[in-house]
Write an enzyme that holds these catalytic residues in place. Structure first.
Site, PDB file in Angstrom:
ATOM      1  N   ALA A   1      43.330  44.735  62.901  1.00 37.03           N
ATOM      2  CA  ALA A   1      42.848  45.353  64.148  1.00 37.03           C
ATOM      3  C   ALA A   1      43.534  46.697  64.350  1.00 37.03           C
ATOM      4  CB  ALA A   1      43.107  44.443  65.346  1.00 37.03           C
ATOM      5  N   ASP A   2      42.860  47.571  65.063  1.00 39.04           N
ATOM      6  CA  ASP A   2      43.453  48.858  65.412  1.00 39.04           C
ATOM      7  C   ASP A   2      42.843  49.331  66.724  1.00 39.04           C
ATOM      8  OD1 ASP A   2      45.311  51.001  64.099  1.00 39.04           O
ATOM      9  OD2 ASP A   2      43.689  52.114  65.075  1.00 39.04           O
ATOM     10  N   THR A   3      43.683  49.949  67.560  1.00 39.42           N
ATOM     11  CA  THR A   3      43.251  50.407  68.883  1.00 39.42           C
ATOM     12  C   THR A   3      43.572  51.886  69.052  1.00 39.42           C
ATOM     13  OG1 THR A   3      43.645  48.212  69.823  1.00 39.42           O
ATOM     14  CG2 THR A   3      43.523  50.042  71.375  1.00 39.42           C
TER      15      THR A   3
END
Length: 196
Positions: A69-71
């Site tokens: 995941a990456d934000t």
């Protein structure tokens, strides 16, 4: 069903760890070390999607279902990552102060053969924040590893007027969409985990 696969979180984020635990999972943690530099003219959705997929894939081993995941925070088309220092934090939060911005999170699952991925967007509205207040916030240590230099689930929540869309997305892992991806990948659903 991938009942025999071990779920692996390819992230060192304590927020993602907490959200995945909240969802009822038992999992291992194996952070993926990758180059997170945006490509030229790469938009937010493409950027977080690419990083999530790469994180899920790089550390995969047989018998695993890897979750990457990456934000990123986006304001007027600009990608705002983690602040480099106090001055950068002040600059970022002044940019976000008294207005709305978007938070994009890419989530990906990789089982060795297929990649399942999604990008979720939320809109966050912040109240006006003074420079002195931002400086004091920096001294708490909270904004230093947060995209956009604030934590919705921490002290930074005092700056947030409202969130449109997924709250957990802003923290770093959209729970509903992550569960949907796990279902697509054939991983046990929440009720199967609860009754398993």
């Amino acid at each position: 069903m991938k009942n025999n696969c071990r779920l692996v979180l390819a992230s060192q984020s304590p927020r993602r760890f907490d959200l995945l635990t909240q969802m009822g999972f038992s999992f291992d943690v194996a952070p993926a070390d990758i180059d997170e530099t945006p490509k030229r003219d790469e938009g937010a959705e493409a950027y977080v999607g690419r990083l999530a997929r790469t994180k899920a894939q790089v550390g995969w081993h047989v018998g695993q279902l890897n979750l990457g995941a990456d934000t990123i925070v986006v304001k007027d088309g600009a990608l705002l990552g983690k602040p480099e220092n106090r001055a950068h934090c002040i600059q970022m939060l002044q940019q976000l102060s008294g207005s709305s911005h978007q938070v994009f999170t890419g989530v990906a699952l990789f089982d060795g053969a297929e990649t399942y991925s999604v990008v979720v967007t939320s809109t966050v509205y912040l109240r006006s924040i003074g420079v002195d207040e931002i400086g004091q916030y920096w001294e708490t240590g909270e904004p230093q590893d947060k995209a956009g230099a604030y934590a919705l689930q921490g002290l930074g929540g005092i700056f947030v007027q409202r969130v449109e869309g997924s709250y957990s997305n802003v923290i770093g892992l959209p729970m509903l969409e992550t569960e949907d991806l796990l279902n697509q990948a054939g991983f046990p659903t929440w009720d199967e985990r609860r009754n398993g």
